[in-house]
Scaffold this motif. Structure first.
Motif, mmCIF file in Angstrom:
data_model
loop_
_atom_site.group_PDB
_atom_site.id
_atom_site.type_symbol
_atom_site.label_atom_id
_atom_site.label_comp_id
_atom_site.label_asym_id
_atom_site.label_seq_id
_atom_site.Cartn_x
_atom_site.Cartn_y
_atom_site.Cartn_z
ATOM 1 N N VAL A 99 0.580 -1.406 0.071
ATOM 2 C CA VAL A 99 0.064 0.078 0.642
ATOM 3 C C VAL A 99 1.259 1.419 -0.148
ATOM 4 C CG1 VAL A 99 -1.262 1.433 1.484
ATOM 5 C CG2 VAL A 99 -2.239 -0.703 1.086
ATOM 6 N N PHE A 100 2.306 1.785 1.042
ATOM 7 C CA PHE A 100 2.833 2.634 0.975
ATOM 8 C C PHE A 100 3.017 2.777 -0.182
ATOM 9 C CE2 PHE A 100 1.877 1.982 5.042
ATOM 10 C CZ PHE A 100 1.328 3.751 6.507
ATOM 11 N N SER A 101 3.839 1.759 -1.458
ATOM 12 C CA SER A 101 4.903 1.743 -2.075
ATOM 13 C C SER A 101 3.786 2.515 -3.199
ATOM 14 C CB SER A 101 5.299 0.179 -2.763
ATOM 15 O OG SER A 101 3.449 -0.373 -3.349
ATOM 16 N N MET A 102 2.340 2.468 -3.245
ATOM 17 C CA MET A 102 1.871 3.497 -4.534
ATOM 18 C C MET A 102 1.547 4.526 -3.719
ATOM 19 S SD MET A 102 -1.260 0.421 -5.163
ATOM 20 C CE MET A 102 -1.552 -0.139 -3.456
ATOM 21 N N LEU A 103 2.421 5.315 -2.809
ATOM 22 C CA LEU A 103 1.857 6.450 -2.438
ATOM 23 C C LEU A 103 2.332 8.168 -2.960
ATOM 24 C CD1 LEU A 103 0.037 8.151 0.283
ATOM 25 C CD2 LEU A 103 2.271 8.082 0.507
ATOM 26 N N PRO A 104 4.003 7.406 -3.513
ATOM 27 C CA PRO A 104 4.494 8.351 -3.876
ATOM 28 C C PRO A 104 3.620 8.951 -5.103
ATOM 29 C CG PRO A 104 6.079 7.085 -2.967
ATOM 30 C CD PRO A 104 4.673 6.251 -2.673
ATOM 31 N N ALA A 105 3.076 7.760 -5.965
ATOM 32 C CA ALA A 105 2.803 8.443 -7.376
ATOM 33 C C ALA A 105 1.279 8.776 -6.931
ATOM 34 C CB ALA A 105 2.521 7.261 -8.034
ATOM 35 N N VAL A 106 0.790 8.493 -6.436
ATOM 36 C CA VAL A 106 -0.874 8.606 -5.666
ATOM 37 C C VAL A 106 -0.631 9.999 -5.300
ATOM 38 C CG1 VAL A 106 -2.512 8.589 -4.459
ATOM 39 C CG2 VAL A 106 -2.112 6.678 -5.414
ATOM 40 N N LEU A 107 0.385 10.772 -4.704
ATOM 41 C CA LEU A 107 0.538 12.203 -4.403
ATOM 42 C C LEU A 107 0.970 13.129 -5.490
ATOM 43 C CD1 LEU A 107 2.018 11.687 -0.999
ATOM 44 C CD2 LEU A 107 0.001 12.869 -1.305
ATOM 45 N N ALA A 108 2.063 12.106 -6.005
ATOM 46 C CA ALA A 108 2.117 12.814 -7.364
ATOM 47 C C ALA A 108 0.978 12.904 -8.611
ATOM 48 C CB ALA A 108 2.882 12.521 -7.889
ATOM 49 N N GLY A 109 0.345 12.365 -8.289
ATOM 50 C CA GLY A 109 -1.203 12.709 -9.463
ATOM 51 C C GLY A 109 -1.960 10.885 -10.268
ATOM 52 N N GLU A 110 -0.700 10.214 -10.099
ATOM 53 C CA GLU A 110 -1.051 9.235 -10.281
ATOM 54 C C GLU A 110 -2.228 7.923 -9.994
ATOM 55 O OE1 GLU A 110 1.549 6.241 -12.552
ATOM 56 O OE2 GLU A 110 2.384 8.029 -11.840
ATOM 57 N N THR A 111 -2.554 7.341 -10.805
ATOM 58 C CA THR A 111 -3.480 6.277 -9.887
ATOM 59 C C THR A 111 -3.341 4.953 -10.737
ATOM 60 O OG1 THR A 111 -5.711 6.137 -11.859
ATOM 61 C CG2 THR A 111 -5.500 7.656 -9.869
#
Lengths: 492, 126, 498
Positions: free
Chosen positions: C50-62
Motif C-alpha cells: 500500500v505504501f509503495s503506491m503512495l508517492p505516485a498517488v500523491l503525484a496525481g497518478e492512480t
C-alpha cells in the motif's frame, strides 16, 4: 446443422452401461459401482467434447435410423442442450464418487439395481435434453421419471409411499405434457421441434394453441416442482436414500426447466409468446413459490426436508427467469440451473454424510458437527453462502442477473421478492450454521467421510466459488451463444 | 351449445374418462384404486390421440395398389405409432407402481392411505 | 486529470492476506508461533504494498487493475485513487499494529479457537482493502459483503448466548442493508449505464425523476449507512462489542464501520456528486441525520458504564462526523471528513487497545471499577488520555485538525447549525471521557491489586497509535501526507480548493 454421431453418444453409453451393470451385477455385486464410474467418466468426456464442438462449429444433428426430419426422430444439439447435458453428467459423476460407500451402507441389498437405475435415470434426462422431437421427449421424460420413482422408492421404509405419490403426480404431469403435444400435433401435423417452430407463427391467435402450450407448461412445471405443483417434492427428497436425493434433487428439476426454456423460447417465437399469457403466469407463480418454499424451509426441523423446501424456492428462481423472459432474466435462469445444481448436490451430500456417520438428521442434532467434520462443513458453508446469494459465489450472480432482468422488465414486485428472499434463505441457513459451529457437543464421535466422498463435497464446494468468480466466462462463452439471437444481450 | 358436442362425442367421451380417472387418483383412499385411476386417465389420453387420427371411409395405412397415392384414403399412422409407445410407457408405469405397492404393503401391511400415514407417523414418534 | 497506470499492486495488496489464510489454518493450534508469523508477514507485505503506491498517488497518478469480467461490461476492477489510499493506509497500518496486539491479547486472555480468529481476521483485511480500492459499485459490493461475512465468526467468537445474540443482530442489520445496496446498484446501472466510481458522480438529474433519484439515494444510504452506524440503524454496533477487544478495535473502530462511512463518501462524492445532491436536497437531509446521530450518540455514551459500550457509542457519534462532511460536500467538509476517517481511527483504536489491556490485566469491563488504575498502568492510561483528548478536539492532537476541517465545511456550506452541533458534541465528548481519565489518575483506590502493565506486545501498539495521534496533530502532513491526500480527493470531488 452438422451431421454427427456425437449427440447419441451419451444416451447410448448410459443405455449400454445400464445393461452391462445388471449383467455383471448378477455375477458380482461389487462390480456395479466401477462399471457405472467408467460409463459416467466416458459420458462426461463425450458431453464435454460435444459442448466444445458445438461452441466451435455450431449445432450438431443426428437422424435416428437415417430417417430425415420431420418424419424421423432427430437428435439436435445446440449450445444450450450441450451445456445442460454436461451439467447433468458431471454433477452425477461427482455424486457417484460419494455413492460407493453410501449405497453399500444405506441400501446394501439393492446395490446393483441402484446403479443400473441411476444410469437409466441419466439416460432419460440426457435424452430429454438432446432430442429434437417433442414426442420422443415424452418417452425420455417417462424413462427418467420411472427410474426416478424407483430410485426414490429404494430409500427408507417410508420411501415407497412418497415414491408412489410421486408416481401418481408425475404420471399426471407427463400426461398433461402428452396432451399438449397432441394438441400441437393436431395443429401443426408435426412433432419435430424445428419444424413445429417454423409452422407455429402462422397460427398466432389460434385458441387451441393456448390450450396446447398451457398443458405442456403445466406438465413440465409439475416435474420441475414449480409452485403450486411442488407437492410431491418434499416427501420424495426426505425419504429417498441420500445418494438418490443427491442425484435427483440437483438435476431432475433442472432438466425440466431446460425443456420449459426449449419449448417457450425455441419452439415459440416472440410474437407468439406475446399472445399467450404463459410467461407472466409462470413468473408470478414462481415468485410466490420462492416465498412459500423459503417460509416452509424455515418451518422444518429436519435438515433434509428443509433443503427439499429450499429446492422448491430455488427452482422457482429459474421459473422467475423463464417467466420474465428478458435477456438478463434468461441468463439468470440458465446460470441458476448450473449454480443450483452445484450447490444443492453439495448440500445433500453433506446431509447424507452426516446421516451415515452419526445417524442424525434433525436441525437440533447438528450441534457441534463443524468441529468433528471440518472438511465436510467447509463445503457445506460455501454452498450455503451461495444459496443465500453472498458474492462472489455462483448463487449471487444468478440472482444478480435475475434482478437486472426484473428491473429491465419493470416487474418491481418480483425484483423485491427475489432480493428479499435472500433474507429468508439466510434465516434458515445461519440458524443451522450457528448450531454447527457455535454449539460445542463434546460427546460427539464422528469423522469426515471417506476420501472419495470428501473429494466430491470439496469439489462441489470449490465449484460454487469458481463458478461465481468465472461466471461471466460461462455467460459470454456458453450461455449467450446458446440462446436465440433475439434473446441475447445487445452488444455481445 | 349442443352443436359443440354433436359430431364430437368421442372427444366428450375421452374427457369424461379423463375426469373419472382424475377422480380415482385424487379422491380414492386405496393406493391400488389410485393406480387404477391413473390407468384410466392415461387410457383417455391414448383414446384422444386415436380418435383424432380416425377418418371415416379410410383404411389402414398399408400401401394398397387399388387406392394408390390417394392420401385421404388412409388413416394417419403416426398417432397410432405414438400411442403404441404410450401404451408401453403406461404399462411400465403401472409395473413400477405395483412394485412400489408391494413394498408398501410389506412395510405397513395395508394399502389404505389413512392407515399407512398413521403407521408412518406412529413410527416416527416412537 | 490524473494519469492512470496499469498495475497489479492493488490486487496483490488484497490477495496477500487471503493467501495467508490457508497457511494460518495449516499451522493450526499446534504451532501458534508459526501461525502468528504468517499473520505478521502478510500484514507487513500488505502495508508495504500500500505504501509503495503512495508517492505516485500523491503525484496525481492512480493505479488501476482490471481483473475478470463478472457481469456484462463490468469487471472486478481496482483503482488506487487518493480516497482509496487514505482508507487502505489506515487499514493496513492498523492491521499490522493490531496483529501484534492480538497476539498479546488472545494469549493473555486465553481465548479459544485462535486459528479461526486469525484466519477470519486476515479475510476481513482482504475485504477492507478490496473496498478501499474498488473501482466500481459491483466490486465494492462483492468486498462489502465479504467483509460482513468474515466479521460474523469474529463477533460470534466467544460462542456464549450473548455473543450469538450479538452476531445474529449484526446479520439482521447488515444482510438487509446489503440487499438494499444491491438493488440500488442494479438500478444505478440501469440509469447510468456504468458502475464506475467517478469523482463528481455518474448520475445526473436528467436520468430519472427527482422522486426516483431520492428513493435511490435512500436505498444507497440504507445499504452503507448500517455499517456507518447512522441512527436509527446503529444498534448492532454496541451489541457487536461482545467480540474480543482487538476485533472491536480493528473492526468496529476501523474496518467495518469505516467501510460504511467510506461507502457513504463513495456514494455522495462518486455516484451522486455535489451538484445532484444539492438539487435533490438529499445532502441536507443526510447532514441532518448525521447531526442528530452525533448528538444523540454522545448523550447515550454518557450513560454507559461498560467501557467498550461507551466507546461504541462514541464511535457511532464520530462516524457521523464523517457522514456529515460527506453530506455537506464542499472542499473543506470533504477534507475534514476524509481526515477524520483516518485520524479517528488512530485515536479510537488507541482507546480500544487500552480497554483490552485493562481487561486482560484486571478483567474489569466497567468504568466504575477502574478507579485509580492510572497508577497501575501508567502507559496505558496516558495513551488513553491522549486518545480521549483528541476525540474531544483539543488542539495539538490530530482530532482537532479534522474537526477544524469539518467546522470550516459547515461554515462554507452556510449551515452554522452544524457548526453548533459539532461544538456541542466536542463538549459532550469531553464530558464522557474526562471522568474516566480523572478517576484513573487522581483518585486513590487501595483495594486495587498491584498488577502493573499488560504484556509489551499489547502496550507497544497502543503507545504507537497514541504517539501517531500526537504527531499527526502537530504536523498533519508529515509522513504519509494525509493533508495532501485529503486535499487531492476533495479537489477531485467538489472541484473546489481550500
Amino acid at each position: 446443422m452438422i451431421e454427427s454421431t456425437l449427440p447419441i453418444g451419451v444416451p447410448l453409453l448410459l443405455l449400454g452401461g445400464a445393461i452391462v451393470t445388471v449383467g455383471a451385477g448378477l455375477v458380482r455385486r461389487s462390480a456395479a459401482w466401477p462399471i457405472t464410474l467408467v460409463v459416467l467418466v466416458l459420458s462426461a468426456l463425450v458431453s464435454v467434447r460435444q459442448l466444445l464442438v458445438v461452441l466451435a462449429e455450431g449445432p450438431l444433428t443426428h437422424r435416428l435410423g437415417g430417417w430425415p426430419p420431420p418424419i424421423g426422430i432427430e437428435f439436435a444439439v445446440d449450445g444450450l442442450s450441450a451445456f445442460v447435458t454436461s451439467v447433468v453428467v458431471v454433477i452425477a459423476l461427482l455424486v457417484l464418487l460419494y455413492a460407493r460407500d453410501a449405497v453399500r451402507r444405506e441400501t446394501p441389498e439393492e446395490e446393483v439395481p441402484f446403479f443400473a437405475l441411476l444410469q437409466v435415470l441419466l439416460l432419460g434426462l440426457t435424452g430429454m435434453v438432446l432430442t429434437g422431437d417433442l414426442f420422443n421427449l415424452y418417452v425420455f421424460f417417462e424413462i427418467s421419471s420411472l427410474a426416478g420413482y424407483a430410485l426414490v422408492g429404494l430409500g427408507s421404509r417410508e420411501a415407497p409411499v412418497s415414491a408412489f405419490r410421486y408416481l401418481l403426480l408425475g404420471s399426471l404431469g407427463a400426461s398433461f405434457y402428452l396432451m399438449g403435444v397432441g394438441y400441437l400435433y393436431v395443429l401443426t401435423g408435426s412433432l419435430n421441434m424445428a419444424d413445429v417452430a417454423s409452422i407455429l407463427p402462422g397460427l398466432i391467435g389460434n385458441p387451441t394453441l393456448t390450450i396446447a402450450m398451457t398443458m405442456m407448461v403445466a406438465g413440465l412445471s409439475l416435474k420441475m416442482a414449480l409452485f403450486p405443483l411442488h407437492g410431491w417434492l418434499p416427501d420424495a427428497y426426505t425419504y429417498a436414500s441420500s445418494t438418490a436425493t443427491a442425484v435427483i434433487a440437483p438435476i431432475m428439476t433442472k432438466v425440466s426447466a431446460y425443456v420449459l426454456i426449449r419449448v417457450l423460447f425455441f419452439v415459440c417465437d416472440p410474437a407468439l409468446r406475446a399472445t399467450i399469457p404463459v410467461g407472466s403466469t409462470v413468473a408470478w407463480l414462481a415468485a410466490t413459490g420462492i416465498v412459500v418454499g423459503s417460509v416452509m424451509a424455515i418451518a422444518q426441523s429436519d435438515v433434509k426436508r428443509m433443503l427439499a423446501y429450499s429446492s422448491v424456492a430455488q427452482v422457482a428462481y429459474i421459473g422467475v427467469g423463464i417467466g420474465l423472459g428478458t435477456p438478463f432474466a434468461l441468463i439468470g435462469a440458465t446460470l441458476h440451473i448450473l449454480s443450483h445444481a452445484t450447490m444443492k448436490s453439495c448440500l445433500f451430500l453433506v446431509t447424507g454424510s452426516v446421516q451415515l456417520q452419526t445417524g442424525r438428521r434433525s436441525l437440533h442434532s447438528y450441534e457441534g458437527l463443524g468441529r468433528v467434520m471440518p472438511w465436510t462443513f467447509a463445503g457445506f458453508t460455501l454452498a450455503a453462502l451461495a444459496m443465500i446469494g453472498i458474492p462472489p459465489t455462483a448463487g449471487f450472480f444468478s440472482k444478480w442477473y435475475l434482478v437486472l432482468g426484473g428491473i429491465n422488465a419493470g416487474e418491481w414486485p418480483i425484483v423485491l421478492i427475489v432480493v428479499a428472499s435472500s433474507l429468508l434463505t439466510a434465516g434458515y441457513f445461519f440458524r443451522l450454521m450457528e448450531k454447527i459451529y457455535a454449539n460445542p457437543s463434546p460427546s460427539l464421535k464422528a469423522n469426515d467421510p471417506g476420501m472419495l466422498a470428501r473429494i466430491s463435497i470439496m469439489a462441489l464446494g470449490a465449484g460454487v466459488l469458481v463458478l461465481g468468480v468465472a461466471n461471466f466466462w460461462f455467460v459470454g462463452e456458453v450461455l449467450q451463444p446458446a440462446l436465440p439471437a433475439t434473446l441475447r444481450l445487445t452488444g455481445m | 351449445m349442443i352443436d359443440l358436442f354433436i359430431g364430437r362425442w368421442p372427444y366428450v367421451l375421452t374427457v369424461v374418462l379423463m375426469l373419472i380417472g382424475l377422480y380415482g387418483m385424487l379422491v380414492k383412499e386405496n393406493f391400488l384404486k389410485k393406480l387404477i385411476g391413473m390407468n384410466i386417465f392415461q387410457s383417455a389420453i391414448i383414446l384422444f390421440f386415436i380418435v383424432h387420427a380416425f377418418k371415416w371411409g379410410a383404411t389402414v395405412p398399408v400401401y394398397d395398389h387399388h387406392l394408390g397415392d390417394a392420401v385421404e384414403a388412409y388413416i394417419n399412422p403416426i398417432p397410432h405409432g405414438l400411442m403404441l409407445t404410450a401404451i408401453v410407457v403406461s404399462v411400465a408405469t403401472t409395473g413400477v407402481g405395483l412394485a412400489l405397492l408391494v413394498r408398501i404393503y410389506r412395510a405397513f401391511g395395508t394399502l389404505e392411505e389413512p392407515q399407512v400415514l398413521e403407521r408412518m407417523q406412529s413410527r416416527n414418534r416412537s | 486529470m490524473e494519469a492512470a497506470t496499469e498495475s497489479i499492486r492493488p490486487f496483490l495488496a488484497i490477495i496477500v492476506s487471503m493467501l495467508a489464510i490457508p497457511l494460518i489454518v495449516a499451522s493450526g493450534e499446534k504451532r501458534p508461533n508459526l501461525r502468528e508469523a504468517w499473520t505478521l508477514i502478510a500484514a507487513t507485505i500488505k502495508a508495504g504494498l500500500v505504501f509503495s503506491m503512495l508517492p505516485a498517488v500523491l503525484a496525481g497518478e492512480t493505479f488501476t487493475c482490471r481483473l475478470l469480467e463478472i457481469s456484462p461490461g463490468v469487471a472486478l476492477e481496482l483503482e488506487a485513487d487518493p480516497l482509496g489510499m487514505i482508507f487502505a493506509i489506515v487499514a493496513s497500518t492498523l492491521w499490522l499494529l493490531t496483529s501484534f496486539y492480538s497476539i498479546g491479547y488472545v494469549r493473555g486472555a486465553g481465548e479459544h479457537k485462535q486459528t479461526r480468529y486469525f484466519a477470519s481476521f486476515a479475510l476481513c483485511l482482504s475485504a477492507t482493502i478490496g473496498i478501499s480500492f474498488a473501482a466500481n459499485l459491483l466490486t465494492f459490493f462483492v468486498f462489502f459483503e465479504t467483509l460482513t461475512l468474515a466479521t460474523y465468526p469474529l463477533v460470534l467468537h466467544k460462542e456464549t448466548e450473548e455473543a450469538k445474540a450479538g452476531a445474529r443482530k449484526y446479520l439482521c442489520y447488515t444482510l438487509p442493508a446489503g440487499l438494499a445496496l444491491l438493488t440500488a446498484i442494479a438500478i444505478t446501472w440501469g440509469l447510468a449505464g456504468t458502475m464506475d466510481f467517478r469523482a463528481g458522480g455518474i448520475l445526473n438529474g436528467s436520468m430519472a425523476t427527482t422522486g426516483q433519484l431520492r428513493i435511490l439515494f435512500v436505498l444507497f444510504i440504507l445499504g452503507v449507512g448500517v455499517k456507518a452506524g447512522l441512527m436509527p440503524i446503529h444498534s448492532w454496533l454496541p451489541a457487536a462489542m461482545v467480540a474480543p477487544t482487538p476485533v472491536s478495535a480493528l473492526l468496529h473502530a476501523v474496518a467495518v464501520v469505516k467501510a460504511g462511512v467510506f461507502g457513504v463518501l463513495r456514494v455522495t462524492g462518486f455516484v451522486f456528486g455535489p451538484e445532484l445532491l444539492g438539487d435533490l436536497g438529499t445532502g441536507t437531509a443526510l447532514a441532518w441525520i448525521a447531526g442528530i446521530t452525533l448528538t444523540m450518540a454522545s448523550l447515550l455514551a454518557m450513560k454507559q458504564d461498560n467501557l467498550k459500550r461507551r466507546l461504541a457509542y462514541s464511535t457511532v457519534g464520530h462516524l457521523s462526523y464523517i457522514v456529515l462532511g460527506a453530506a455537506l460536500i464542499n472542499a473543506w467538509s470533504w477534507t475534514g471528513a476524509t481526515l477524520h476517517l483516518m485520524f479517528h481511527a488512530t485515536m479510537k483504536i488507541t482507546l480500544f487497545f487500552c480497554a483490552g489491556a485493562i481487561y486482560v490485566r484486571t478483567h474489569k469491563v466497567n468504568i466504575s471499577d477502574m478507579v485509580g488504575i492510572g497508577r497501575q498502568m501508567p502507559f496505558t492510561m496516558t495513551a488513553f488520555a491522549i486518545g480521549s483528548l483528541g476525540l474531544a478536539g483539543i488542539p495539538g492532537i490530530n482530532g482537532f485538525v479534522s474537526k477544524w476541517g469539518l467546522a470550516s465545511g459547515a461554515v462554507a456550506a452556510e449551515q452554522p447549525i452544524f457548526l453548533g452541533l459539532l461544538v456541542l458534541s466536542g463538549i459532550l465528548n469531553a464530558a464522557y471521557f474526562f471522568p474516566i481519565v480523572h478517576q484513573a489518575f487522581f483518585k486513590q483506590n487501595d483495594a486495587f491489586p498491584r498488577l502493573g502493565e499488560a504484556s509489551p506486545l499489547m502496550v507497544a501498539p497502543l503507545c504507537v497509535t497514541a504517539a501517531l495521534s500526537l504527531l499527526l496533530g502537530v504536523a498533519p502532513n508529515i509522513g504519509i501526507h494525509a493533508w495532501e491526500l485529503a486535499n487531492l480527493t476533495a479537489r477531485a470531488v467538489t472541484g473546489g480548493a481550500i
